[in-house]
Design a protein around this motif. Structure first.
Motif, PDB file in Angstrom:
ATOM      1  N   LEU A 127       0.827  -1.196   0.000  1.00 34.38           N
ATOM      2  CA  LEU A 127       0.000   0.000   0.000  1.00 34.38           C
ATOM      3  C   LEU A 127       0.869   1.257   0.000  1.00 34.38           C
ATOM      4  O   LEU A 127       0.606   2.208  -0.737  1.00 34.38           O
ATOM      5  CB  LEU A 127      -0.938  -0.003   1.205  1.00 34.38           C
ATOM      6  N   GLU A 128       1.920   1.250   0.796  1.00 29.62           N
ATOM      7  CA  GLU A 128       2.820   2.404   0.839  1.00 29.62           C
ATOM      8  C   GLU A 128       3.543   2.576  -0.498  1.00 29.62           C
ATOM      9  O   GLU A 128       3.725   3.701  -0.972  1.00 29.62           O
ATOM     10  CB  GLU A 128       3.837   2.238   1.978  1.00 29.62           C
ATOM     11  N   LEU A 185       2.340   1.711  -3.445  1.00 30.29           N
ATOM     12  CA  LEU A 185       1.357   2.261  -4.372  1.00 30.29           C
ATOM     13  C   LEU A 185       1.133   3.746  -4.128  1.00 30.29           C
ATOM     14  O   LEU A 185       1.002   4.529  -5.075  1.00 30.29           O
ATOM     15  CB  LEU A 185       0.036   1.500  -4.251  1.00 30.29           C
ATOM     16  N   ARG A 186       1.094   4.143  -2.857  1.00 33.66           N
ATOM     17  CA  ARG A 186       0.933   5.572  -2.546  1.00 33.66           C
ATOM     18  C   ARG A 186       2.112   6.378  -3.083  1.00 33.66           C
ATOM     19  O   ARG A 186       1.936   7.473  -3.625  1.00 33.66           O
ATOM     20  CB  ARG A 186       0.806   5.773  -1.041  1.00 33.66           C
ATOM     21  N   ALA A 187       3.321   5.839  -2.952  1.00 31.36           N
ATOM     22  CA  ALA A 187       4.506   6.528  -3.451  1.00 31.36           C
ATOM     23  C   ALA A 187       4.458   6.642  -4.971  1.00 31.36           C
ATOM     24  O   ALA A 187       4.800   7.688  -5.532  1.00 31.36           O
ATOM     25  CB  ALA A 187       5.772   5.792  -3.010  1.00 31.36           C
ATOM     26  N   ARG A 188       4.022   5.580  -5.636  1.00 29.88           N
ATOM     27  CA  ARG A 188       3.925   5.622  -7.094  1.00 29.88           C
ATOM     28  C   ARG A 188       2.909   6.653  -7.565  1.00 29.88           C
ATOM     29  O   ARG A 188       3.157   7.418  -8.489  1.00 29.88           O
ATOM     30  CB  ARG A 188       3.536   4.244  -7.638  1.00 29.88           C
ATOM     31  N   VAL A 189       1.737   6.684  -6.913  1.00 29.77           N
ATOM     32  CA  VAL A 189       0.696   7.638  -7.300  1.00 29.77           C
ATOM     33  C   VAL A 189       1.167   9.068  -7.035  1.00 29.77           C
ATOM     34  O   VAL A 189       0.975   9.954  -7.866  1.00 29.77           O
ATOM     35  CB  VAL A 189      -0.629   7.339  -6.561  1.00 29.77           C
ATOM     36  N   ALA A 190       1.834   9.289  -5.899  1.00 31.61           N
ATOM     37  CA  ALA A 190       2.338  10.625  -5.592  1.00 31.61           C
ATOM     38  C   ALA A 190       3.371  11.048  -6.630  1.00 31.61           C
ATOM     39  O   ALA A 190       3.379  12.203  -7.088  1.00 31.61           O
ATOM     40  CB  ALA A 190       2.946  10.653  -4.195  1.00 31.61           C
ATOM     41  N   HIS A 191       4.234  10.123  -7.013  1.00 29.74           N
ATOM     42  CA  HIS A 191       5.256  10.438  -8.023  1.00 29.74           C
ATOM     43  C   HIS A 191       4.604  10.752  -9.371  1.00 29.74           C
ATOM     44  O   HIS A 191       4.987  11.724 -10.039  1.00 29.74           O
ATOM     45  CB  HIS A 191       6.224   9.264  -8.156  1.00 29.74           C
ATOM     46  N   GLU A 213       1.537  11.844  -9.932  1.00 26.97           N
ATOM     47  CA  GLU A 213       0.848  13.134  -9.823  1.00 26.97           C
ATOM     48  C   GLU A 213       1.843  14.280  -9.902  1.00 26.97           C
ATOM     49  O   GLU A 213       1.589  15.293 -10.551  1.00 26.97           O
ATOM     50  CB  GLU A 213       0.059  13.218  -8.520  1.00 26.97           C
ATOM     51  N   ARG A 239      -0.155  18.990  -1.434  1.00 27.68           N
ATOM     52  CA  ARG A 239       0.273  18.009  -0.434  1.00 27.68           C
ATOM     53  C   ARG A 239       0.918  18.753   0.732  1.00 27.68           C
ATOM     54  O   ARG A 239       1.344  19.892   0.611  1.00 27.68           O
ATOM     55  CB  ARG A 239       1.278  17.040  -1.042  1.00 27.68           C
TER      56      ARG A 239
END
Length: 100
Positions: free
Chosen positions: A54-55, A57-63, A65, A80
């Motif tokens: 999950l972390e 995936l969050r890092a990938r989505v943040a990158h 974006e 953010r």
């Protein structure tokens, strides 16, 4: 040519051409539905997503974006708490690529 012969020729031609075209149409229409159903069953069988996944995936989505925002491709810029996002993902984040 009699009426019976004409009807038989039309039916044979329709079956020869129509059935394969109908089969291909059904196959391409149902393929996304079947693949989605199989993925849902796979996720259910695998269980819950771990915290590390999950972390990641969050890092990938943040990158993603951040990169879209840098290139002006986001309609609504994302705000953010930390405005500085990394240019590249850290090597600790494991990326699973799937073939399309």
């Amino acid at each position: 040519m009699e009426l019976t012969e004409a009807v038989v020729i039309i039916l044979v031609t329709g079956m020869t051409v129509g059935v394969p075209l109908f089969g291909l149409t059904v196959r391409f229409a149902l393929k996304p539905v079947v693949e989605t159903w199989l993925r849902v069953r796979e996720v259910q069988a695998r269980g819950q997503v771990s915290a590390g996944e999950l972390e990641g995936l969050r890092a990938r989505v943040a990158h993603l974006e951040h990169m879209l925002d840098r290139h002006g491709m986001l309609e609504h810029p994302v705000t953010r708490a930390s405005p500085e996002l990394p240019e590249r993902l850290s090597s600790a984040v494991r990326l699973d690529r799937e073939r399309v």
